[in-house]
Design a protein around this motif. Sequence first.
Motif, PDB file in Angstrom:
ATOM      1  N   TYR A   1      99.544  76.748  49.569  1.00  0.00           N
ATOM      2  CA  TYR A   1      99.816  75.616  50.453  1.00  0.00           C
ATOM      3  C   TYR A   1     100.435  74.463  49.678  1.00  0.00           C
ATOM      4  O   TYR A   1     100.319  74.351  48.459  1.00  0.00           O
ATOM      5  CB  TYR A   1      98.551  75.138  51.162  1.00  0.00           C
ATOM      6  CG  TYR A   1      97.500  74.586  50.240  1.00  0.00           C
ATOM      7  CD1 TYR A   1      97.459  73.226  49.954  1.00  0.00           C
ATOM      8  CD2 TYR A   1      96.547  75.418  49.665  1.00  0.00           C
ATOM      9  CE1 TYR A   1      96.494  72.711  49.111  1.00  0.00           C
ATOM     10  CE2 TYR A   1      95.581  74.912  48.817  1.00  0.00           C
ATOM     11  CZ  TYR A   1      95.555  73.564  48.544  1.00  0.00           C
ATOM     12  OH  TYR A   1      94.602  73.047  47.702  1.00  0.00           O
ATOM     13  N   ALA A   2     101.110  73.622  50.424  1.00  0.00           N
ATOM     14  CA  ALA A   2     101.636  72.333  49.980  1.00  0.00           C
ATOM     15  C   ALA A   2     101.549  71.421  51.206  1.00  0.00           C
ATOM     16  O   ALA A   2     101.042  71.834  52.247  1.00  0.00           O
ATOM     17  CB  ALA A   2     103.075  72.470  49.475  1.00  0.00           C
TER      18      ALA A   2
ATOM     19  N   LEU B   1     103.187  73.088  54.504  1.00  0.00           N
ATOM     20  CA  LEU B   1     103.059  74.507  54.836  1.00  0.00           C
ATOM     21  C   LEU B   1     101.776  75.065  54.240  1.00  0.00           C
ATOM     22  O   LEU B   1     101.367  74.669  53.149  1.00  0.00           O
ATOM     23  CB  LEU B   1     104.272  75.262  54.274  1.00  0.00           C
ATOM     24  CG  LEU B   1     104.490  76.701  54.693  1.00  0.00           C
ATOM     25  CD1 LEU B   1     104.745  76.796  56.195  1.00  0.00           C
ATOM     26  CD2 LEU B   1     105.682  77.271  53.928  1.00  0.00           C
ATOM     27  N   MET B   2     101.131  76.014  54.959  1.00  0.00           N
ATOM     28  CA  MET B   2      99.893  76.615  54.469  1.00  0.00           C
ATOM     29  C   MET B   2      99.765  78.033  55.000  1.00  0.00           C
ATOM     30  O   MET B   2     100.124  78.302  56.151  1.00  0.00           O
ATOM     31  CB  MET B   2      98.700  75.792  54.936  1.00  0.00           C
ATOM     32  CG  MET B   2      97.342  76.401  54.622  1.00  0.00           C
ATOM     33  SD  MET B   2      95.980  75.346  55.185  1.00  0.00           S
ATOM     34  CE  MET B   2      95.627  74.463  53.668  1.00  0.00           C
ATOM     35  N   THR B   3      99.252  78.936  54.154  1.00  0.00           N
ATOM     36  CA  THR B   3      98.934  80.291  54.588  1.00  0.00           C
ATOM     37  C   THR B   3      97.439  80.539  54.414  1.00  0.00           C
ATOM     38  O   THR B   3      96.830  80.102  53.436  1.00  0.00           O
ATOM     39  CB  THR B   3      99.733  81.357  53.801  1.00  0.00           C
ATOM     40  OG1 THR B   3      99.516  81.171  52.406  1.00  0.00           O
ATOM     41  CG2 THR B   3     101.208  81.287  54.120  1.00  0.00           C
ATOM     42  N   ILE B   4      96.873  81.238  55.392  1.00  0.00           N
ATOM     43  CA  ILE B   4      95.442  81.527  55.430  1.00  0.00           C
ATOM     44  C   ILE B   4      95.260  83.012  55.742  1.00  0.00           C
ATOM     45  O   ILE B   4      95.913  83.543  56.643  1.00  0.00           O
ATOM     46  CB  ILE B   4      94.739  80.723  56.562  1.00  0.00           C
ATOM     47  CG1 ILE B   4      95.007  79.229  56.441  1.00  0.00           C
ATOM     48  CG2 ILE B   4      93.253  81.029  56.617  1.00  0.00           C
ATOM     49  CD1 ILE B   4      94.319  78.551  55.313  1.00  0.00           C
TER      50      ILE B   4
ATOM     51  N   GLU C   1     101.629  73.320  64.075  1.00  0.00           N
ATOM     52  CA  GLU C   1     102.355  74.483  64.574  1.00  0.00           C
ATOM     53  C   GLU C   1     101.819  75.686  63.804  1.00  0.00           C
ATOM     54  O   GLU C   1     101.532  75.582  62.613  1.00  0.00           O
ATOM     55  CB  GLU C   1     103.842  74.281  64.305  1.00  0.00           C
ATOM     56  CG  GLU C   1     104.747  75.147  65.117  1.00  0.00           C
ATOM     57  CD  GLU C   1     106.185  74.645  65.041  1.00  0.00           C
ATOM     58  OE1 GLU C   1     106.988  75.146  65.832  1.00  0.00           O
ATOM     59  OE2 GLU C   1     106.497  73.763  64.218  1.00  0.00           O
ATOM     60  N   GLN C   2     101.671  76.844  64.482  1.00  0.00           N
ATOM     61  CA  GLN C   2     101.026  77.997  63.845  1.00  0.00           C
ATOM     62  C   GLN C   2     101.694  79.298  64.246  1.00  0.00           C
ATOM     63  O   GLN C   2     102.038  79.497  65.406  1.00  0.00           O
ATOM     64  CB  GLN C   2      99.547  78.041  64.245  1.00  0.00           C
ATOM     65  CG  GLN C   2      98.774  79.206  63.680  1.00  0.00           C
ATOM     66  CD  GLN C   2      97.313  79.186  64.116  1.00  0.00           C
ATOM     67  OE1 GLN C   2      96.852  78.270  64.799  1.00  0.00           O
ATOM     68  NE2 GLN C   2      96.578  80.213  63.742  1.00  0.00           N
ATOM     69  N   ILE C   3     101.832  80.175  63.256  1.00  0.00           N
ATOM     70  CA  ILE C   3     102.249  81.556  63.492  1.00  0.00           C
ATOM     71  C   ILE C   3     101.174  82.455  62.908  1.00  0.00           C
ATOM     72  O   ILE C   3     100.691  82.208  61.801  1.00  0.00           O
ATOM     73  CB  ILE C   3     103.619  81.860  62.859  1.00  0.00           C
ATOM     74  CG1 ILE C   3     104.714  81.121  63.610  1.00  0.00           C
ATOM     75  CG2 ILE C   3     103.898  83.369  62.853  1.00  0.00           C
ATOM     76  CD1 ILE C   3     106.096  81.274  63.014  1.00  0.00           C
ATOM     77  N   THR C   4     100.779  83.468  63.654  1.00  0.00           N
ATOM     78  CA  THR C   4      99.784  84.431  63.196  1.00  0.00           C
ATOM     79  C   THR C   4     100.414  85.801  63.139  1.00  0.00           C
ATOM     80  O   THR C   4     101.020  86.255  64.125  1.00  0.00           O
ATOM     81  CB  THR C   4      98.572  84.468  64.151  1.00  0.00           C
ATOM     82  OG1 THR C   4      97.958  83.172  64.156  1.00  0.00           O
ATOM     83  CG2 THR C   4      97.560  85.513  63.733  1.00  0.00           C
TER      84      THR C   4
ATOM     85  N   PHE D   1     100.583  77.695  58.866  1.00  0.00           N
ATOM     86  CA  PHE D   1     100.523  76.391  59.528  1.00  0.00           C
ATOM     87  C   PHE D   1     101.554  75.433  58.944  1.00  0.00           C
ATOM     88  O   PHE D   1     101.806  75.447  57.743  1.00  0.00           O
ATOM     89  CB  PHE D   1      99.155  75.740  59.310  1.00  0.00           C
ATOM     90  CG  PHE D   1      98.003  76.457  59.939  1.00  0.00           C
ATOM     91  CD1 PHE D   1      97.675  76.248  61.268  1.00  0.00           C
ATOM     92  CD2 PHE D   1      97.239  77.346  59.206  1.00  0.00           C
ATOM     93  CE1 PHE D   1      96.612  76.903  61.849  1.00  0.00           C
ATOM     94  CE2 PHE D   1      96.170  78.009  59.763  1.00  0.00           C
ATOM     95  CZ  PHE D   1      95.853  77.783  61.100  1.00  0.00           C
ATOM     96  N   THR D   2     102.100  74.593  59.831  1.00  0.00           N
ATOM     97  CA  THR D   2     102.885  73.457  59.378  1.00  0.00           C
ATOM     98  C   THR D   2     102.518  72.258  60.232  1.00  0.00           C
ATOM     99  O   THR D   2     102.446  72.399  61.465  1.00  0.00           O
ATOM    100  CB  THR D   2     104.413  73.735  59.419  1.00  0.00           C
ATOM    101  OG1 THR D   2     105.087  72.623  58.827  1.00  0.00           O
ATOM    102  CG2 THR D   2     104.931  73.999  60.792  1.00  0.00           C
ATOM    103  N   PRO D   3     102.210  71.094  59.676  1.00  0.00           N
ATOM    104  CA  PRO D   3     101.971  70.929  58.248  1.00  0.00           C
ATOM    105  C   PRO D   3     100.672  71.616  57.849  1.00  0.00           C
ATOM    106  O   PRO D   3      99.984  72.193  58.681  1.00  0.00           O
ATOM    107  CB  PRO D   3     101.867  69.408  58.092  1.00  0.00           C
ATOM    108  CG  PRO D   3     101.375  68.925  59.434  1.00  0.00           C
ATOM    109  CD  PRO D   3     101.976  69.866  60.427  1.00  0.00           C
ATOM    110  N   MET D   4     100.322  71.528  56.576  1.00  0.00           N
ATOM    111  CA  MET D   4      99.101  72.179  56.095  1.00  0.00           C
ATOM    112  C   MET D   4      97.867  71.606  56.776  1.00  0.00           C
ATOM    113  O   MET D   4      97.893  70.486  57.278  1.00  0.00           O
ATOM    114  CB  MET D   4      99.002  72.065  54.577  1.00  0.00           C
ATOM    115  CG  MET D   4      98.855  70.638  54.068  1.00  0.00           C
ATOM    116  SD  MET D   4      97.168  70.119  53.805  1.00  0.00           S
ATOM    117  CE  MET D   4      96.847  70.777  52.228  1.00  0.00           C
ATOM    118  N   ARG D   5      96.809  72.415  56.838  1.00  0.00           N
ATOM    119  CA  ARG D   5      95.538  72.002  57.444  1.00  0.00           C
ATOM    120  C   ARG D   5      94.678  71.321  56.392  1.00  0.00           C
ATOM    121  O   ARG D   5      93.996  71.988  55.619  1.00  0.00           O
ATOM    122  CB  ARG D   5      94.809  73.219  58.018  1.00  0.00           C
ATOM    123  CG  ARG D   5      95.505  73.961  59.146  1.00  0.00           C
ATOM    124  CD  ARG D   5      95.359  73.249  60.475  1.00  0.00           C
ATOM    125  NE  ARG D   5      93.994  72.971  60.837  1.00  0.00           N
ATOM    126  CZ  ARG D   5      93.300  73.653  61.735  1.00  0.00           C
ATOM    127  NH1 ARG D   5      93.837  74.679  62.358  1.00  0.00           N
ATOM    128  NH2 ARG D   5      92.057  73.308  62.025  1.00  0.00           N
TER     129      ARG D   5
END
Length: 109
Positions: free
Chosen positions: A27-28, A31-34, A52-55, A101-105
């Motif tokens: 993450y930054a 942007l973040m990945t989980i 905003e989220q993409i799964t 996620f954008t922006p990061m959580r």
Amino acid sequence: MIQHFFKTENLEILDLGDGVKRQVLAYADNLMTIHVYFEEGAEGKPHHHPHEQITYVLKGKFEFTVGDEKRVVTAGDTIYKEPNIVHGAICLEAGELLDIFTPMREDFI
């Protein structure tokens, strides 16, 4: 300082209870990945957030609800969620999701 590499073996897997675990990956600020792990029958309760989220479904089978739409998805399927839309999921077969996620959580770190 920006971090460029995130070694999975060094990243904590947080047990959220009720059959759901979460691992924050790279993450930054924007942007973040989980990585999310679900046991069969576990639920991502309906919620919304300003991100905003993409799964991407890595494994398993899920029933997702996004707004007024409900669909069953499996490995290889992708779900888009615009900011503030109510969404949730029920795990029908044990599985894993990759959330972006954008922006990061900030609430996840």
